[in-house]
Design an enzyme around this catalytic site. Structure first.
Site, PDB file in Angstrom:
ATOM      1  N   ASP A   1     -24.930  -7.454 -42.968  1.00 38.84           N
ATOM      2  CA  ASP A   1     -25.420  -8.629 -43.686  1.00 38.84           C
ATOM      3  C   ASP A   1     -25.507  -9.851 -42.782  1.00 38.84           C
ATOM      4  O   ASP A   1     -25.410  -9.755 -41.560  1.00 38.84           O
ATOM      5  CB  ASP A   1     -24.595  -8.881 -44.954  1.00 38.84           C
ATOM      6  CG  ASP A   1     -23.129  -8.853 -44.657  1.00 38.84           C
ATOM      7  OD1 ASP A   1     -22.737  -9.392 -43.611  1.00 38.84           O
ATOM      8  OD2 ASP A   1     -22.369  -8.254 -45.448  1.00 38.84           O
TER       9      ASP A   1
ATOM     10  N   ASP B   1     -12.811  -9.711 -40.698  1.00 35.34           N
ATOM     11  CA  ASP B   1     -12.001  -8.555 -41.083  1.00 35.34           C
ATOM     12  C   ASP B   1     -12.463  -8.063 -42.458  1.00 35.34           C
ATOM     13  O   ASP B   1     -12.678  -8.879 -43.343  1.00 35.34           O
ATOM     14  CB  ASP B   1     -10.528  -8.989 -41.150  1.00 35.34           C
ATOM     15  CG  ASP B   1      -9.626  -7.819 -41.478  1.00 35.34           C
ATOM     16  OD1 ASP B   1      -9.066  -7.226 -40.546  1.00 35.34           O
ATOM     17  OD2 ASP B   1      -9.502  -7.471 -42.681  1.00 35.34           O
TER      18      ASP B   1
ATOM     19  N   PRO C   1     -15.735 -12.666 -35.786  1.00 36.97           N
ATOM     20  CA  PRO C   1     -16.476 -13.835 -36.244  1.00 36.97           C
ATOM     21  C   PRO C   1     -17.804 -14.090 -35.540  1.00 36.97           C
ATOM     22  O   PRO C   1     -18.548 -14.967 -35.943  1.00 36.97           O
ATOM     23  CB  PRO C   1     -15.501 -14.987 -35.965  1.00 36.97           C
ATOM     24  CG  PRO C   1     -14.581 -14.489 -34.920  1.00 36.97           C
ATOM     25  CD  PRO C   1     -14.551 -12.998 -34.983  1.00 36.97           C
TER      26      PRO C   1
ATOM     27  N   GLY D   1     -18.154 -20.668 -35.624  1.00 31.86           N
ATOM     28  CA  GLY D   1     -17.030 -20.464 -34.715  1.00 31.86           C
ATOM     29  C   GLY D   1     -17.207 -19.254 -33.816  1.00 31.86           C
ATOM     30  O   GLY D   1     -17.704 -18.216 -34.253  1.00 31.86           O
TER      31      GLY D   1
ATOM     32  N   GLY E   1     -18.524  -9.063 -41.277  1.00 32.11           N
ATOM     33  CA  GLY E   1     -18.086 -10.184 -40.453  1.00 32.11           C
ATOM     34  C   GLY E   1     -16.571 -10.295 -40.539  1.00 32.11           C
ATOM     35  O   GLY E   1     -15.975  -9.987 -41.566  1.00 32.11           O
TER      36      GLY E   1
ATOM     37  N   MET F   1     -15.669 -20.037 -46.943  1.00 31.04           N
ATOM     38  CA  MET F   1     -16.786 -20.256 -47.875  1.00 31.04           C
ATOM     39  C   MET F   1     -16.711 -21.619 -48.555  1.00 31.04           C
ATOM     40  O   MET F   1     -17.010 -21.743 -49.736  1.00 31.04           O
ATOM     41  CB  MET F   1     -16.798 -19.145 -48.944  1.00 31.04           C
ATOM     42  CG  MET F   1     -17.170 -17.795 -48.373  1.00 31.04           C
ATOM     43  SD  MET F   1     -17.150 -16.474 -49.579  1.00 31.04           S
ATOM     44  CE  MET F   1     -15.536 -15.799 -49.316  1.00 31.04           C
TER      45      MET F   1
ATOM     46  N   LYS G   1     -28.711 -12.009 -47.762  1.00 33.74           N
ATOM     47  CA  LYS G   1     -29.674 -12.812 -48.518  1.00 33.74           C
ATOM     48  C   LYS G   1     -30.930 -13.037 -47.682  1.00 33.74           C
ATOM     49  O   LYS G   1     -30.866 -13.373 -46.512  1.00 33.74           O
ATOM     50  CB  LYS G   1     -29.032 -14.158 -48.816  1.00 33.74           C
ATOM     51  CG  LYS G   1     -29.426 -14.709 -50.151  1.00 33.74           C
ATOM     52  CD  LYS G   1     -28.755 -16.059 -50.352  1.00 33.74           C
ATOM     53  CE  LYS G   1     -28.447 -16.291 -51.806  1.00 33.74           C
ATOM     54  NZ  LYS G   1     -27.428 -17.312 -51.995  1.00 33.74           N
TER      55      LYS G   1
ATOM     56  N   THR H   1     -10.371 -12.054 -37.928  1.00 32.43           N
ATOM     57  CA  THR H   1     -10.903 -12.834 -39.038  1.00 32.43           C
ATOM     58  C   THR H   1     -11.374 -14.204 -38.551  1.00 32.43           C
ATOM     59  O   THR H   1     -10.888 -14.724 -37.538  1.00 32.43           O
ATOM     60  CB  THR H   1      -9.839 -12.940 -40.152  1.00 32.43           C
ATOM     61  OG1 THR H   1     -10.467 -13.483 -41.311  1.00 32.43           O
ATOM     62  CG2 THR H   1      -8.655 -13.794 -39.743  1.00 32.43           C
TER      63      THR H   1
ATOM     64  N   ILE I   1       0.843  -1.210   0.000  1.00 29.58           N
ATOM     65  CA  ILE I   1       0.000   0.000   0.000  1.00 29.58           C
ATOM     66  C   ILE I   1       0.868   1.246   0.000  1.00 29.58           C
ATOM     67  O   ILE I   1       0.631   2.199  -0.745  1.00 29.58           O
ATOM     68  CB  ILE I   1      -0.959   0.010   1.213  1.00 29.58           C
ATOM     69  CG1 ILE I   1      -1.914  -1.189   1.102  1.00 29.58           C
ATOM     70  CG2 ILE I   1      -1.758   1.295   1.264  1.00 29.58           C
ATOM     71  CD1 ILE I   1      -2.828  -1.356   2.284  1.00 29.58           C
TER      72      ILE I   1
HETATM   73  N1  SAH Z   1     -14.362 -11.147 -43.831  1.00 28.16           N
HETATM   74  C1  SAH Z   1     -14.687 -12.384 -43.173  1.00 28.16           C
HETATM   75  C2  SAH Z   1     -14.913 -13.511 -44.131  1.00 28.16           C
HETATM   76  C3  SAH Z   1     -16.108 -13.335 -45.021  1.00 28.16           C
HETATM   77  S1  SAH Z   1     -16.338 -14.668 -46.101  1.00 28.16           S
HETATM   78  C4  SAH Z   1     -13.585 -12.730 -42.167  1.00 28.16           C
HETATM   79  O1  SAH Z   1     -12.528 -12.100 -42.161  1.00 28.16           O
HETATM   80  O2  SAH Z   1     -13.821 -13.650 -41.378  1.00 28.16           O
HETATM   81  C5  SAH Z   1     -17.533 -15.621 -45.268  1.00 28.16           C
HETATM   82  C6  SAH Z   1     -16.938 -16.909 -44.775  1.00 28.16           C
HETATM   83  O3  SAH Z   1     -16.204 -16.678 -43.594  1.00 28.16           O
HETATM   84  C7  SAH Z   1     -17.953 -17.945 -44.404  1.00 28.16           C
HETATM   85  O4  SAH Z   1     -18.427 -18.640 -45.529  1.00 28.16           O
HETATM   86  C8  SAH Z   1     -17.144 -18.842 -43.494  1.00 28.16           C
HETATM   87  O5  SAH Z   1     -16.284 -19.678 -44.234  1.00 28.16           O
HETATM   88  C9  SAH Z   1     -16.269 -17.830 -42.791  1.00 28.16           C
HETATM   89  N2  SAH Z   1     -16.842 -17.458 -41.489  1.00 28.16           N
HETATM   90  C10 SAH Z   1     -17.297 -16.267 -41.105  1.00 28.16           C
HETATM   91  N3  SAH Z   1     -17.723 -16.293 -39.824  1.00 28.16           N
HETATM   92  C11 SAH Z   1     -17.515 -17.548 -39.393  1.00 28.16           C
HETATM   93  C12 SAH Z   1     -17.734 -18.206 -38.146  1.00 28.16           C
HETATM   94  N4  SAH Z   1     -18.238 -17.569 -37.086  1.00 28.16           N
HETATM   95  N5  SAH Z   1     -17.407 -19.524 -38.061  1.00 28.16           N
HETATM   96  C13 SAH Z   1     -16.876 -20.173 -39.109  1.00 28.16           C
HETATM   97  N6  SAH Z   1     -16.649 -19.600 -40.294  1.00 28.16           N
HETATM   98  C14 SAH Z   1     -16.954 -18.298 -40.448  1.00 28.16           C
END
Ligand code: SAH
Length: 479
Positions: free
Chosen positions: A252, A307, A229, A416, A305, A387, A274, A335, A23
């Protein structure tokens, strides 16, 4: 309120500290940081004092303090392990009307030492008025995690213009409006994004406008923000701040409700993913939408989503913004490959397994994957496929056809980092079948390479016996 909160200027003032342990060391440290001349009374100061004892503003006395030692002091801290010694110091201080503070003894405290968040020159101090110091400490930790380090620099930056603003804007209310627009507006954004020169330039333009009582022209901007993610805990400070500044958010499918919950409540929401029975909005149209919204003077948050620059088409959106002279900033995100890797216990590189790691996308045209297969089947390399869920079968087949050992370990991580994350592990040979049986619907990440076997070793982190179950390495702290 039981106490009056003040921030004391103690520069070159005398502060007396008695004590030899933690302290006392904290009191010495804080006093020195604030520029005081410290007199430490300690017979055997512990190791925590090692860097303070040689400080030029510290005088060390290897004895107890006397009444004379307190002459001219502003504060006396009793921080000794010896309660009698603290009490004695308190009475000596009171005899000379010196502010006294004895750690953990409310009746011997003229003031409370708060829990402090130091983003010099910005300082936040919290007190529970002596009722629950631990609560104050917990709160401090929470606030600490909300305040980016750059706020301190921003305060210094603003301080540098204070006199000038004072001179040019006479009314206090005008100054308040001005600072609000600067700090919570594009100047603050530019500064926090690391562009100090442009921030300064813009501030001076706005000062000129405000001094001439012109309305500060509101110009729209786009924040291209990587949201990670899925787990909101993986958002960056900067992402959070900009999410709170948005007038409109364009998002999205990859952005879950958890993340959207952190966007400013009254921001307009535009979904560009979509919809069932509908086409996804074309990339060109999304880019154009961002331009149009910004031209209306709005702060547009483009949430992506993971990066924005990794399979995120952030580059394309940026191109159109630049062509249209729309100010924008890009914020990196974790990412999906990285999130899936850590949350599933599969390191992407490892000295014994893989010295390189490639990220590819399996988003091919008309079911044909145009990948450089020979490059993908290199030894000591991890391949991560974005993807790839819908073409998992073809992908595995092609790898085997191009020479990969069918027994190569491989895994798919579905959703994930989210609460419903699931993992299937297998080999190039049997992964597709296992994943079909598990009924994954994405987003999913494919990881191929012997690093996948490390997941077995990392099981002690809290995995269940069921290999198909998810677990989170981050849960480690709770064990
Ligand atoms: N810009 C993003 C990727 C976009 S492409 C990044 O940097 O993560 C979209 C793909 O990212 C999906 O088809 C899948 O393959 C992956 N993705 C995104 N989120 C995810 C998650 N929570 N778990 C597993 N794969 C994921």
């Amino acid at each position: 309120m039981d106490h009056l909160p003040v921030f004391l200027d103690v520069k070159n003032r005398k502060i007396v500290v008695c004590g030899e342990e933690t302290i006392a060391a904290r009191r010495v440290e804080a006093s020195l940081r604030a520029g005081a001349n410290v007199h430490l009374f300690a017979k055997n100061p512990g190791g925590e004092f090692h860097k303070h004892l040689t400080h030029k503003s510290l005088v060390h006395h290897q004895r107890e303090a006397t009444a004379k030692d307190l002459d001219g002091a502003l504060i006396a801290y009793g921080a000794s392990e010896d309660a009698e010694e603290n009490k004695r110091l308190y009475h000596l201080a009171k005899a000379q009307d010196i502010l006294a503070n004895v750690a953990d003894v409310t009746e011997y405290c003229d003031f409370i030492t708060p829990s402090v968040i130091d983003r010099n020159p910005l300082v936040v101090a919290i007190s529970s008025s002596g009722n629950a110091p631990i609560l104050a400490r917990i709160l401090r930790a929470r606030i600490e995690s909300m305040l980016p380090a750059s706020y301190g620099r921003l305060a210094k930056f603003a301080g540098g213009f204070r006199d000038r603003v004072m001179k040019h804007i006479a009314k206090p209310e005008g100054r308040r409006n001005f600072w609000e627009q600067v700090i919570d507006g594009s100047v603050g954004d530019l500064f926090m994004a690391g562009d100090e020169d442009q921030a300064a330039e813009k501030l001076l333009i706005q000062l000129d406008e405000a001094a001439n009582e012109k309305e500060i022209a509101k110009k729209g901007a786009v924040f291209l923000v990587g949201a990670g993610p899925g787990d909101p805990d993986l958002l960056t400070f900067r992402a959070l701040r900009l999410m709170q500044r948005a007038d409109v958010v364009v998002y999205d499918r990859l952005i879950g409700d958890d993340i959207m919950g952190f966007v400013r409540r009254d921001a307009e929401r535009i979904y560009v993913g979509k919809m069932p029975n509908q086409h996804t909005m074309l990339q060109e149209d999304i880019s154009q939408l961002l331009v149009d919204l910004a031209k209306q003077g709005k702060n547009v948050l483009r949430l992506k989503g993971g990066d924005p620059f990794i399979f995120g088409r952030g580059g394309e959106e940026m191109d159109l913004l630049a062509e249209n002279n729309i100010p924008f900033q890009v914020v990196p995100g974790i990412t999906a490959a990285s999130g899936c890797s850590t949350y599933s216990g599969i390191p992407l590189t490892h000295r014994d397994h893989a010295q390189s790691c490639v990220f590819v996308t399996a988003h091919g045209k008309d079911g044909v994957l145009e990948l450089d297969w020979n490059n993908l089947v290199q030894p000591a390399q991890t391949v991560v496929v974005y993807m790839g869920l819908s073409s998992l079968g073809i992908l595995m087949e092609q790898l085997a056809r191009h020479g990969a050992d069918p027994k190569t370990p491989a895994a798919v991580v579905d959703k994930g980092t989210r609460p419903d994350q699931r993992i299937v592990t297998g080999t190039i040979e049997d992964l597709n079948e296992k994943v079909q049986a598990a009924g994954f619907d994405g987003p999913s990440m494919i990881i191929i390479g012997s690093v996948v076997t490390l997941r077995e070793k990392l099981r002690w982190f809290g995995a269940t016996d069921d290999q198909e179950h998810s677990f989170s390495l981050t849960a480690r702290d709770d064990l």
